[in-house]
Design an enzyme around this catalytic site. Structure first.
Site, mmCIF file in Angstrom:
data_model
loop_
_atom_site.group_PDB
_atom_site.id
_atom_site.type_symbol
_atom_site.label_atom_id
_atom_site.label_comp_id
_atom_site.label_asym_id
_atom_site.label_seq_id
_atom_site.Cartn_x
_atom_site.Cartn_y
_atom_site.Cartn_z
ATOM 1 N N CYS A 4 13.963 10.557 6.468
ATOM 2 C CA CYS A 4 13.782 10.206 7.887
ATOM 3 C C CYS A 4 15.082 10.297 8.656
ATOM 4 O O CYS A 4 15.107 10.687 9.808
ATOM 5 C CB CYS A 4 13.192 8.808 7.988
ATOM 6 S SG CYS A 4 14.119 7.597 7.034
ATOM 7 N N GLU A 15 9.184 1.466 11.057
ATOM 8 C CA GLU A 15 10.308 2.334 10.646
ATOM 9 C C GLU A 15 9.742 3.749 10.636
ATOM 10 O O GLU A 15 9.011 4.119 9.721
ATOM 11 C CB GLU A 15 10.798 1.957 9.244
ATOM 12 C CG GLU A 15 11.107 0.481 9.028
ATOM 13 C CD GLU A 15 12.323 -0.004 9.793
ATOM 14 O OE1 GLU A 15 13.180 0.828 10.147
ATOM 15 O OE2 GLU A 15 12.404 -1.217 10.059
ATOM 16 N N LYS A 23 0.847 -1.190 0.000
ATOM 17 C CA LYS A 23 0.000 0.000 0.000
ATOM 18 C C LYS A 23 0.883 1.241 0.000
ATOM 19 O O LYS A 23 1.451 1.637 1.019
ATOM 20 C CB LYS A 23 -0.927 0.054 1.229
ATOM 21 C CG LYS A 23 -2.058 1.055 0.966
ATOM 22 C CD LYS A 23 -2.558 1.803 2.160
ATOM 23 C CE LYS A 23 -1.788 2.992 2.582
ATOM 24 N NZ LYS A 23 -1.733 4.127 1.644
ATOM 25 N N GLU A 28 10.155 16.495 14.113
ATOM 26 C CA GLU A 28 10.609 16.260 12.745
ATOM 27 C C GLU A 28 9.957 17.304 11.837
ATOM 28 O O GLU A 28 8.739 17.313 11.662
ATOM 29 C CB GLU A 28 10.158 14.852 12.333
ATOM 30 C CG GLU A 28 10.734 14.400 11.040
ATOM 31 C CD GLU A 28 10.321 12.970 10.718
ATOM 32 O OE1 GLU A 28 9.130 12.625 10.868
ATOM 33 O OE2 GLU A 28 11.191 12.201 10.294
HETATM 34 P P1 NAD Z 1 2.379 8.735 7.235
HETATM 35 O O1 NAD Z 1 2.583 8.081 8.562
HETATM 36 O O2 NAD Z 1 1.421 9.833 7.136
HETATM 37 O O3 NAD Z 1 1.935 7.650 6.146
HETATM 38 C C1 NAD Z 1 2.695 6.497 5.895
HETATM 39 C C2 NAD Z 1 1.792 5.445 5.258
HETATM 40 O O4 NAD Z 1 0.812 5.043 6.203
HETATM 41 C C3 NAD Z 1 1.017 5.935 4.034
HETATM 42 O O5 NAD Z 1 0.940 4.905 3.081
HETATM 43 C C4 NAD Z 1 -0.361 6.219 4.616
HETATM 44 O O6 NAD Z 1 -1.392 6.131 3.668
HETATM 45 C C5 NAD Z 1 -0.476 5.103 5.629
HETATM 46 N N1 NAD Z 1 -1.461 5.357 6.687
HETATM 47 C C6 NAD Z 1 -1.928 6.538 7.126
HETATM 48 N N2 NAD Z 1 -2.847 6.335 8.110
HETATM 49 C C7 NAD Z 1 -2.934 5.003 8.296
HETATM 50 C C8 NAD Z 1 -3.692 4.178 9.175
HETATM 51 N N3 NAD Z 1 -4.540 4.698 10.053
HETATM 52 N N4 NAD Z 1 -3.532 2.838 9.095
HETATM 53 C C9 NAD Z 1 -2.653 2.293 8.217
HETATM 54 N N5 NAD Z 1 -1.913 3.022 7.352
HETATM 55 C C10 NAD Z 1 -2.051 4.365 7.392
HETATM 56 O O7 NAD Z 1 3.855 9.166 6.774
HETATM 57 P P2 NAD Z 1 4.242 10.001 5.483
HETATM 58 O O8 NAD Z 1 3.850 11.412 5.739
HETATM 59 O O9 NAD Z 1 3.791 9.312 4.254
HETATM 60 O O10 NAD Z 1 5.849 9.860 5.511
HETATM 61 C C11 NAD Z 1 6.679 10.651 6.244
HETATM 62 C C12 NAD Z 1 7.098 9.974 7.531
HETATM 63 O O11 NAD Z 1 7.746 8.723 7.245
HETATM 64 C C13 NAD Z 1 8.133 10.766 8.306
HETATM 65 O O12 NAD Z 1 7.809 10.759 9.669
HETATM 66 C C14 NAD Z 1 9.424 10.005 8.051
HETATM 67 O O13 NAD Z 1 10.412 10.178 9.034
HETATM 68 C C15 NAD Z 1 8.943 8.623 8.011
HETATM 69 N N6 NAD Z 1 9.920 7.751 7.334
HETATM 70 C C16 NAD Z 1 10.638 6.856 8.063
HETATM 71 C C17 NAD Z 1 11.602 6.057 7.447
HETATM 72 C C18 NAD Z 1 12.392 5.030 8.209
HETATM 73 O O14 NAD Z 1 12.994 4.176 7.572
HETATM 74 N N7 NAD Z 1 12.427 5.079 9.529
HETATM 75 C C19 NAD Z 1 11.815 6.183 6.076
HETATM 76 C C20 NAD Z 1 11.066 7.119 5.360
HETATM 77 C C21 NAD Z 1 10.120 7.894 6.003
#
Ligand code: NAD
Length: 483
Positions: free
Chosen positions: A282, A248, A173, A382
């Protein structure tokens, strides 16, 4: 230019392109603010169908030989390479990332990771002996891979490659803002003839489609990359069915410059690191910790390095800093800067005005701030934009405390006059990855967070472990080769 591959009415479930019934999601190019793609989203029923397809594929895929899966991973790598130009174009379009970075990092590192799993499988021990016990490492079952928008291809491959290597079918997804590259991976999965149900795609809203994956009893492992806020929710939802959840999450990593380090090198590299992908990384080193006696020199270097950044059209080869992902993200980043300045921060470089000449696109100037409290929002949260805060420290103990004083623990760096001294400080950081003196990325080294940056480890053998169960078979005799 809009590509035919950027308009998708169907999605890939059970080895076929099926009609989904969700709403149309428009994909915007962050640099032009124009719609470049349209994707028909999956619904909750589609997500259930995808999990069922993966479940049906699990017994056969889980019992393929490593050699069979090596061939599949290599074929996928070739099929993605054949689509390399399209993938780069797509990543520039949907993320707004500069073309050079799309090529080297988004695509290049994704392929490196994919290839690393084909190589790892050559030697990975799926069976071990312990006295009279044969210890088997078996596929954990169906994997749901939920990914963010910042490195959409790389994040997807960092889950799909080890999951397939472990013998797990996947349901992917992607994030709503960046679904297009995931469709090209589905095209590649189809082209290489992966068995039906081994790779499934369900683009859709996180709160609906993502929650089906987190709760569905047919999913064995949820591998989630995204914000700490959503990660918490996914873990809570998954708890009911006691599925494994690999998180992650976000970061607020420190770049710790020790006394006697090469200031020019440490500070320039830190500024460059923060600006990569418009700060939407991240693991970005968003806090630079410097000895108070070297603050002025550090700020001068940081100002020069930030002002050298080539900001502009991500399609130009020379561009280093493109836009952030969306109008909402830009607003959020500017709010952080405004609040910090209102609280007395000194703006060393950048700020809330648009970069010169860029009247369209979600651009934020490369920004460096100092004079902020270590407890302030900008030093704790962040920001996910091209923003660095510089914090002075009194002594090394104070620097280590500062580095560890956020809820996160994802990455970081230590710069020192010699590598061993820097290493001894790296040991004291509560964080999952530390780079000493600008060391190179190792695609087979574990990557993941301490504290609220998560509980998973991706890449290398640690990445495949996430998708394996361990079975102990007690034999009536001591097996040969036992230890
Ligand atoms: P997000 O948490 O908003 O969304 C991530 C994913 O989760 C998306 O596919 C979203 O549709 C899905 N999602 C949202 N609500 C959900 C729910 N209730 N249930 C299940 N899935 C749901 O994050 P984002 O804004 O897309 O990405 C940025 C974040 O990702 C930042 O905090 C960044 O640090 C983090 N990130 C972490 C790593 C790592 O390896 N640690 C790598 C890249 C990004």
């Amino acid at each position: 230019m809009n590509r035919p591959q950027w308009t998708r009415e169907r999605t890939y479930i059970g080895g076929a392109w099926v009609e989904t019934r969700g709403d149309i999601c428009e994909v915007e190019d962050p640099a032009t603010e124009k719609v470049i793609g349209r994707v028909r989203q999956a619904t909750q029923a589609d997500a259930t169908q995808a999990v069922d397809a993966a479940r049906a594929a699990a017994p056969a895929w889980g019992s393929t030989t490593p050699a069979y899966r090596i061939a599949a991973l290599r074929a996928l790598s070739t099929a993605l390479r054949e689509r390399g130009d399209l993938l780069v174009d797509t990543l520039v379009g949907e993320v707004g990332t500069p073309v050079s970075l799309a090529r080297s990092s988004h695509l290049g590192q994704a392929l490196t990771v994919l290839d690393s799993y084909a190589e790892l499988l050559e030697t990975f021990a799926f069976e071990d002996y312990l006295a009279n016990t044969r210890v088997l490492r078996e596929s954990a079952g169906v994997v749901a891979a939920i990914t963010p928008w910042n490195y959409p291809l790389y994040q997807l491959i960092a889950k799909v490659a080890p999951a397939l290597a472990a013998g797990c079918p996947v349901v992917v997804k992607p994030a709503e803002l960046t679904p297009l590259s995931a469709f090209i991976v589905a095209d590649a999965a189809e082209a290489i003839g992966l068995p039906p149900g081994v790779f499934n795609l369900v683009p859709g809203p996180g709160g609906e489609v993502g929650e089906v994956l987190a709760t569905h009893p047919g999913v064995d492992v949820v591998s989630f990359t995204g914000s700490t806020r959503v990660g918490r929710r996914v873990a809570a939802l998954a708890a009911d069915t006691v599925k494994r959840v690999c998180l992650e999450l976000g970061g607020k990593s420190a770049s710790l410059m020790l006394p006697g380090a090469d200031v020019e090198r440490a500070v320039s590299a830190t500024v460059a690191n923060v600006m990569v992908n418009s700060g939407q990384t991240c693991a970005a080193w968003t806090r630079l910790l410097v000895p108070r006696s070297e603050l002025d020199q550090s700020l001068a270097v940081a100002e020069a390095a930030a002002s050298r950044q080539v900001v502009g059209d991500p399609r130009h080869e020379a561009t280093e800093l493109g836009p952030v992902i969306s109008a909402a993200q830009r607003r959020s980043v500017l709010n952080y800067i405004e609040q910090a300045v209102a609280e007395g921060a000194t703006l060393v470089e950048g700020g809330t005005e648009r970069p010169r000449g860029l009247t369209v696109g979600h651009y934020v100037r490369p920004t460096v701030l100092t004079g902020v409290s270590p407890q302030s929002r900008i030093a704790q949260e962040e920001v996910f934009g091209p923003v660095l805060v510089v914090l002075p420290y009194e002594d090394v103990g104070d620097a280590v405390d500062l580095a560890n004083a956020t809820p996160y623990g994802l990455a970081g760096s230590v710069w020192g006059p010699d590598d061993e001294r820097a290493f001894s400080v790296a040991r004291r950081l509560r964080t999952g990855r530390v780079d000493v003196n600008g060391a190179a990325w190792n695609p087979s080294a574990p990557f993941g967070g301490y504290k609220q940056s998560g509980n998973g480890r991706e890449l290398g053998s640690w990445g495949i472990e996430e998708f394996l169960e361990t079975k102990a078979v007690q034999m009536p005799y001591a097996a040969s080769g036992s230890r």
